[in-house]
Design a protein around this motif. Structure first.
Motif, PDB file in Angstrom:
ATOM      1  N   THR A 244       3.521   3.987  -3.297  1.00 22.90           N
ATOM      2  CA  THR A 244       2.796   2.660  -2.780  1.00 22.90           C
ATOM      3  C   THR A 244       3.036   1.582  -3.925  1.00 22.90           C
ATOM      4  OG1 THR A 244       1.258   4.113  -1.621  1.00 22.90           O
ATOM      5  CG2 THR A 244       0.688   1.930  -2.162  1.00 22.90           C
TER       6      THR A 244
ATOM      7  N   LEU B  84       5.995  -0.460  -3.407  1.00 26.73           N
ATOM      8  CA  LEU B  84       5.946  -1.140  -2.140  1.00 26.73           C
ATOM      9  C   LEU B  84       4.945  -2.319  -2.274  1.00 26.73           C
ATOM     10  CD1 LEU B  84       6.168   1.778   0.228  1.00 26.73           C
ATOM     11  CD2 LEU B  84       7.940   0.236  -0.718  1.00 26.73           C
ATOM     12  N   ILE B  85       3.895  -2.332  -3.078  1.00 24.35           N
ATOM     13  CA  ILE B  85       2.896  -3.365  -3.038  1.00 24.35           C
ATOM     14  C   ILE B  85       3.494  -4.794  -3.755  1.00 24.35           C
ATOM     15  CG2 ILE B  85       0.884  -4.319  -4.329  1.00 24.35           C
ATOM     16  CD1 ILE B  85      -0.372  -1.364  -4.077  1.00 24.35           C
TER      17      ILE B  85
ATOM     18  N   GLY C  16       6.437  -5.993  -1.466  1.00 21.13           N
ATOM     19  CA  GLY C  16       5.768  -6.749  -0.278  1.00 21.13           C
ATOM     20  C   GLY C  16       5.289  -7.665  -0.745  1.00 21.13           C
TER      21      GLY C  16
ATOM     22  N   GLY D 290       9.605  -3.363   1.649  1.00 18.04           N
ATOM     23  CA  GLY D 290       8.713  -4.506   1.392  1.00 18.04           C
ATOM     24  C   GLY D 290       8.951  -5.408   2.490  1.00 18.04           C
TER      25      GLY D 290
ATOM     26  N   VAL E  71       6.299  -4.221   4.970  1.00 21.84           N
ATOM     27  CA  VAL E  71       5.007  -4.125   4.457  1.00 21.84           C
ATOM     28  C   VAL E  71       4.500  -5.637   4.728  1.00 21.84           C
ATOM     29  CG1 VAL E  71       3.836  -4.167   2.221  1.00 21.84           C
ATOM     30  CG2 VAL E  71       5.387  -2.400   2.691  1.00 21.84           C
TER      31      VAL E  71
ATOM     32  N   ALA F  68       1.346  -1.078   2.420  1.00 23.44           N
ATOM     33  CA  ALA F  68       1.962  -0.386   1.411  1.00 23.44           C
ATOM     34  C   ALA F  68       1.609   1.137   1.351  1.00 23.44           C
ATOM     35  CB  ALA F  68       1.866  -1.227   0.082  1.00 23.44           C
TER      36      ALA F  68
END
Length: 387
Positions: free
Chosen positions: A74, A77-78, A81, A303, A306, A321
């Motif tokens: 995660t 991905l944060i 994103g 991303g 996301v 995410a």
């Protein structure tokens, strides 16, 4: 309709996710498996059942291990994103998150595998900062081209993705300038390993079993800074103004070209930081096979989904995410019980759901249609006299 517009920030992504998972359930049923059992197995494999107080101590231990891996996935991905979401708010479509991620990954491993005499904190900080700067430069190239020549950022960022990918394949490949100097890696296309002083500390779990590292907190701090940047800063105001109407922004004294460049620099910095965190947090080396696999489905590309599902908001990016991180980890061969669903098909299921979310989130007409289907209250005809 105003009530719908106010609630649309929640309704649209929820309906999008539900529809995507429902269609995914049909795919599971076609393969002869139970959608409910499969989704439960994916949920348990993601470790999210750790939050349930009624699970046994044995299940909680396994859930903790799975949750650690979900949060590791995660974390980047944060950041990727945000790299897409901030560009969207400025009217740009940043498809180059993967290339910017690669730039941060490469410089992170270069700094992390050298300068071995540095103190741990300084070594980690230097690798993270330079990794973020590398991503910023890579993203800034697309922003500069957009500002100076009007080059479409979708095309330029896609091309930059491929440039970053093949630079890495060449640099870390056999005989490449950054190939490992370890004799045992002579026939393996891989970089030097990151020094222990540059590895991110693990705060939950066993470091030998790839526990959860402090990169998660770095990503959360970056998420908070993203909110401040977007909503409480001059740069964020200018980005949103240009995104709404670049001509009106120019008339108001905002230079759209400079704004595009600054936005892409910031976006690249987020994605580059994601790459540096990954290589210092759990990868510890860069192999050409991993680069090529990530070039197809990597954190930079996920991303995009996301950001779209999160509607380019801070809270939306965070929860999206987590959803994608849980989905990726829950469908891994290591976690998914083959008696419930074939793990070799699970990765394809993940891609199907991701693709459906990207497709459906671009069609808010679904929510509008559902809204219009509700019974309407009868109103008196203004032409009819009421006695």
């Amino acid at each position: 309709m105003r009530a719908y517009l106010r609630a649309g920030g929640i309704i649209t992504p929820l309906l999008t996710a539900l529809i995507a998972f429902a269609i995914g359930g049909l795919v599971i049923a076609i393969t002869g498996s139970s959608p409910f059992s499969t989704y439960k197995a994916i949920f348990d494999g993601s470790g999210l059942n750790w939050f349930f107080p009624w699970i046994s101590s044995e299940d909680r231990t396994l859930a903790a291990l799975n949750l650690q891996q979900t949060l590791i996935l995660t974390t980047p991905l944060i950041l990727t994103g945000m790299a897409v979401a901030y560009a969207f708010r400025a009217g740009l479509f940043n498809i180059g998150g993967q290339g910017q991620y690669f730039a941060g990954l490469y410089l992170g491993v270069i700094i992390g595998s050298s300068l071995g005499g540095l103190p741990g904190f300084l070594h980690v900080l230097l690798a993270l900062v330079l990794g973020a700067l590398a991503g910023a430069v890579w993203g800034g190239i697309a922003g500069f081209l957009k500002a100076r020549t009007g080059a479409n950022e979708v095309i330029s960022t896609i091309m930059l993705n491929y440039c970053a990918l093949w630079i890495g394949v060449w640099a870390f490949g056999l005989g490449g300038p950054l190939h490992s100097d370890d004799p045992s890696d002579k026939s393996v296309p891989i970089s030097n390993a990151v020094h222990g002083s540059a590895k991110l500390p693990v705060f939950w779990g066993d470091p030998e079993l790839q526990g959860l590292h402090v990169g998660l907190f770095i990503a959360l701090v970056a998420l908070a800074l993203f909110w401040v940047l977007l909503n409480r800063s001059v740069a964020g105001y200018e980005a949103r103004a240009v995104g709404f109407n670049p001509d009106a922004a120019e008339y108001g004294g905002i230079h759209a070209g400079r704004t595009y460049t600054k936005v892409m620099l910031i976006c690249g910095g987020f994605a580059g930081l994601a790459g540096a965190i990954d290589v210092l947090g759990w990868q510890f080396a860069v192999a050409t096979n991993d680069i090529q696999n990530a070039g197809v489905v990597g954190a930079g590309f996920i991303g995009i989904a996301v950001a779209l599902l999160g509607r380019n908001t801070t809270s939306g990016v965070f929860f999206s995410a987590i959803l994608f991180g849980a989905l990726i980890n829950g469908t891994s061969v290591r976690n998914l019980d083959p008696t419930i669903f074939k793990p070799e098909l699970a990765t394809n299921l993940t891609l199907i759901i991701q693709g459906l979310i990207v497709l459906l989130v671009s069609a808010p007409v679904i929510v509008t249609t559902l809204y219009r289907l509700r019974p309407k209250r009868s109103r008196p005809d203004p032409d009819v006299e009421v006695t």
